[in-house]
Enzyme design. Structure first.
Site, PDB file in Angstrom:
ATOM      1  CB  SER A 186      -0.915   0.019   1.227  1.00  0.00           C
ATOM      2  OG  SER A 186      -1.663  -1.171   1.304  1.00  0.00           O
ATOM      3  CD  GLN A 187      -0.997   6.873  -1.606  1.00  0.00           C
ATOM      4  OE1 GLN A 187      -2.066   6.352  -1.923  1.00  0.00           O
ATOM      5  NE2 GLN A 187      -0.819   8.165  -1.592  1.00  0.00           N
TER       6      GLN A 187
END
Ligand code: SAH
Length: 212
Positions: A60-61
């Site tokens: 994930s970012q």
């Protein structure tokens, strides 16, 4: 740029974007995100975006990891169930904060890579389990927090019921095109929901997500 300098820049950006919890900031300035991606992607490891980790999945970012971790609000010594171990990065951030982490991944090859990696980086206390997160993980319940790192169509019942009272679940709810990040607190008289804005995750497979 060295990984340390790049990580410092990433953390500055998180603060600029509104992350306030010092414990989250400190943990993310310590966890070596470049160790959680393929060698050839290491130069991009500290840019604020998701990256492929194989098997059609992504790490994930950083901003979303920070936002979800902050929203969970779990203290050191608390216990969190993560659904969707992926690379193991989110689990490492929680472990760095002194949180006890139980993480479920249904892809056994991702699970074993993450387990080995976490152990190698000193996060061997994280329990990485291979299984279906739709059912949560009853043996370790109740949890102070549940973090679902894959998109769901609806709130999964079992993990919600495995929260202790006052515990929070953070999850992306929506359809395949996009989701809303939702925080659900389990209160004595039922769930209280808070919406935190749009996001886009890979799909959770199974009952509360999409067909395998
Ligand atoms: N938290 C991860 C990113 C997760 S990506 C990180 O920090 O890198 C979402 C993950 O959820 C993928 O690895 C995918 O294989 C896993 N997943 C999808 N459906 C699942 C299910 N039903 N149970 C457990 N894991 C699942």
């Amino acid at each position: 740029m060295t990984p340390d300098a790049a990580r410092e820049r990433m953390v500055d950006l998180l603060v600029q974007r509104g992350i306030r919890d010092d414990r989250v900031i400190r943990a993310m300035s310590r966890v070596a995100r470049h160790e959680f991606v393929d060698q050839r992607l290491q130069a991009e490891a500290y840019s604020d975006g998701p990256l492929p980790i194989g098997h059609g999945q992504t790490i994930s970012q950083p901003y979303i990891v920070a936002l979800m971790t902050e929203a969970l609000g779990v203290r050191a010594g608390g216990k969190v169930l993560e659904i969707g171990t992926g690379s193991g990065y989110q689990a490492a951030v929680l472990a760095e904060m002194g949180v006890e982490v139980v993480s479920i991944e249904h892809n056994d090859s991702l699970a074993s890579v993450a387990r080995r990696r976490l152990r190698g980086l000193g996060y061997g206390a994280v329990a990485v389990l291979c299984g279906d997160g739709n059912d949560g993980w009853p043996p370790e319940a109740p949890y102070d927090g549940v973090l679902i790192a894959a998109a769901v169509r609806e709130v999964p019942r079992a993990p919600y019921q495995q929260l202790r009272q006052g515990g929070r679940m953070v999850l992306p709810i929506g359809d395949e095109e996009g989701q809303e990040l939702v925080v659900i607190e389990r209160e004595a008289d039922g769930p209280r929901e808070e919406y935190m804005g749009p996001c886009r995750f890979v799909k959770l497979l199974g009952r509360h997500g999409w067909a395998k």
